[in-house]
Scaffold this motif. Structure first.
Motif, short mmCIF file in Angstrom:
data_model
loop_
_atom_site.label_atom_id
_atom_site.label_comp_id
_atom_site.label_asym_id
_atom_site.label_seq_id
_atom_site.Cartn_x
_atom_site.Cartn_y
_atom_site.Cartn_z
N TRP A 79 0.70 -1.11 0.04
CA TRP A 79 -0.06 -0.21 -0.07
C TRP A 79 0.98 1.25 -0.11
N ARG A 80 2.23 1.35 0.69
CA ARG A 80 2.87 2.25 0.42
C ARG A 80 3.38 2.54 -0.84
N ALA A 81 3.63 1.46 -1.63
CA ALA A 81 4.03 1.78 -3.24
C ALA A 81 3.00 2.33 -3.88
N VAL A 82 1.65 1.87 -3.86
CA VAL A 82 0.75 2.71 -4.42
C VAL A 82 0.48 3.76 -4.08
N ALA A 83 0.56 4.49 -2.79
CA ALA A 83 0.72 5.64 -2.44
C ALA A 83 1.77 6.65 -3.06
N TYR A 84 2.91 6.17 -3.12
CA TYR A 84 3.95 6.72 -3.56
C TYR A 84 3.86 7.08 -5.01
N CYS A 85 3.21 6.06 -5.75
CA CYS A 85 2.84 6.17 -7.11
C CYS A 85 2.00 7.62 -7.34
N MET A 86 1.30 8.12 -6.62
CA MET A 86 0.49 9.26 -6.67
C MET A 86 1.42 10.48 -6.34
N LEU A 87 2.67 10.42 -6.02
CA LEU A 87 3.48 11.52 -5.80
C LEU A 87 3.94 12.27 -6.90
N PRO A 88 3.81 13.65 -7.22
CA PRO A 88 4.45 14.25 -8.35
C PRO A 88 5.52 13.89 -9.14
N ARG A 89 6.65 13.65 -8.06
CA ARG A 89 7.98 13.30 -8.62
C ARG A 89 7.88 12.02 -9.37
N VAL A 90 7.10 10.96 -8.83
CA VAL A 90 6.81 9.76 -9.40
C VAL A 90 6.25 9.92 -10.88
N ILE A 91 5.09 10.63 -10.65
CA ILE A 91 4.42 10.89 -11.98
C ILE A 91 5.26 11.32 -13.19
N VAL A 92 6.28 12.44 -12.67
CA VAL A 92 7.14 13.07 -13.78
C VAL A 92 8.05 12.00 -14.29
N LEU A 93 8.59 11.02 -13.35
CA LEU A 93 9.46 10.02 -13.82
C LEU A 93 8.90 9.28 -14.76
N SER A 94 7.73 8.84 -14.51
CA SER A 94 6.60 8.05 -15.40
C SER A 94 6.40 8.63 -16.73
N LEU A 95 6.46 9.94 -16.90
CA LEU A 95 6.36 10.69 -18.02
C LEU A 95 7.71 10.74 -19.00
N LEU A 96 8.70 10.41 -18.30
CA LEU A 96 10.08 10.74 -19.20
C LEU A 96 10.20 9.98 -20.44
N PRO A 97 9.74 8.55 -20.52
CA PRO A 97 10.00 7.87 -21.72
C PRO A 97 9.20 8.60 -22.66
N LEU A 98 8.10 9.06 -22.62
CA LEU A 98 7.08 9.68 -23.72
C LEU A 98 7.79 11.04 -24.10
N GLY A 99 8.73 11.67 -23.40
CA GLY A 99 9.38 12.83 -23.83
C GLY A 99 10.62 12.45 -24.55
N LEU A 100 11.28 11.55 -24.07
CA LEU A 100 12.48 10.97 -24.36
C LEU A 100 12.21 10.32 -25.92
N MET A 101 10.99 9.50 -25.99
CA MET A 101 10.52 9.01 -27.27
C MET A 101 10.35 9.97 -28.22
N VAL A 102 9.68 10.91 -28.03
CA VAL A 102 9.44 12.21 -28.87
C VAL A 102 10.79 12.84 -29.29
N VAL A 103 11.50 13.06 -28.41
CA VAL A 103 12.97 13.60 -28.80
C VAL A 103 13.60 12.63 -29.85
N LEU A 104 13.84 11.43 -29.33
CA LEU A 104 14.47 10.47 -30.18
C LEU A 104 13.93 10.15 -31.47
N ALA A 105 12.48 10.07 -31.42
CA ALA A 105 11.86 10.09 -32.90
C ALA A 105 12.13 11.15 -33.67
N ALA A 106 12.23 12.30 -33.29
CA ALA A 106 12.50 13.42 -34.04
C ALA A 106 13.78 13.32 -34.51
N GLY A 107 14.68 13.07 -33.75
CA GLY A 107 16.14 13.01 -34.21
C GLY A 107 16.33 12.21 -35.28
N LEU A 108 15.98 10.95 -35.09
CA LEU A 108 15.97 9.83 -36.07
C LEU A 108 15.22 10.12 -37.48
#
Length: 298
Positions: A9-38
């Motif tokens: 339950w602590r892991a579930v609660a931590y998934c709602m923290l802003p820092r974890v949400i931002v980290l979970s969105l990093l692959p999308l931003g990195l994918m956009v940058v990598l796809a644009a460069g390639l």
């Protein structure tokens, strides 16, 4: 069981923290940058090569001619960009997820340590290079086990048991090691993994089943081409969030177990000096640590 449920339950609660949400969105931003460069450097060449390969494929030449008569157009010219996108997307996704995963696990373990166990001593029992090499080694073993067990997948119940069990073992071996890499010395890490092998394996298997859920979204994106660019990013985000949840679950469990182990050893050492029975001292230390964990920060 208490430790297993508490860390869940602590892991579930931590998934709602802003820092974890931002980290979970990093692959999308990195994918956009990598796809644009390639795409900027290789798009025209990749589409031209794919177009030529489709036209030169003898088995499909009559099929392309038939489709061309029906639609009166260059079918291979239309399909070539789609083939390039479908072929490049899994590669880009895997690269982005691997890069982000390499940074997420240490960051999430550090987050748990700072919020719940600020006084837990860091003994740095494993280097980054050692962690990477160990992860590669157990990954190779898991892949070999998957290949060897493939004939058994033809038996209906086993296809739902063996792959998640193998991936669960891999998850348990890699993430438990990473969760303890900074704080535990080699002897403590070996003792904890040996004592908590079954619960940690259960956590790994459950996380393996959770990791299979985004595959449904991914398959839907491949099946419904119109929703490809919507469903695939959603699947990537879910993959990353499941990885974050898994890392948090292992971090909470392993660091809590490490704190308990050190408290018990300190109580045993103190009992030897004061004459208090070891069992009574260990129980007192564990009760004090549980009270602090309950009333302290989540």
């Amino acid at each position: 069981m208490r430790l297993l449920l508490d860390s869940f339950w602590r892991a579930v609660a931590y998934c709602m923290l802003p820092r974890v949400i931002v980290l979970s969105l990093l692959p999308l931003g990195l994918m956009v940058v990598l796809a644009a460069g390639l795409g900027y450097f290789f798009w025209d060449g990749a589409v031209a090569w794919t177009h030529g390969a489709l036209d030169a494929w003898p088995l499909l030449s009559s099929f392309w001619a038939w489709i061309g008569r029906l639609f009166s157009g260059d079918i291979t010219g239309v399909l070539a960009p789609m083939v390039v996108v479908l072929a490049a997307t899994p590669l880009i996704v895997v690269i982005c997820l691997l890069i982000v995963a390499g940074f997420m696990a240490p960051a999430l373990t550090k987050l748990v340590a700072e919020r719940r166990f600020p006084s837990l001593e860091q003994k740095k029992g494993a280097s980054f290079f050692g962690s990477v090499m160990r992860s590669l080694g157990v990954t190779v073993l898991a892949l070999v086990a998957l290949v060897v067990s493939m004939p058994l997948w033809l038996i209906p119940p086993l296809v739902l048991i063996l792959p998640p069990l193998i991936w669960g073992w891999l998850t348990y071996r890699v993430m438990s090691f990473d969760a303890l890499a900074e704080h535990a010395n080699p002897e403590e890490r070996a003792a904890l993994i040996r004592a908590h092998r079954v619960p940690l394996l259960c956590v790994g298997v459950l996380c393996g089943y959770l990791g299979a859920a985004p595959s449904i979204v991914w398959a839907s994106g491949l099946l419904f081409a119109a929703a490809f660019f919507v469903l695939v990013p959603i699947a990537i985000w879910i993959y990353t969030l499941v990885f974050a949840f898994s890392a948090l679950w292992f971090a909470h469990y392993c660091l809590d177990a490490l704190a308990q182990l050190r408290a018990q050893r300190a109580a045993a050492a103190a009992s030897g000096a004061t004459g208090m029975p070891a069992l009574e001292a260990a129980q007192t230390a564990q009760a004090n640590r549980a009270a602090l964990s309950q009333w302290g920060s989540p």
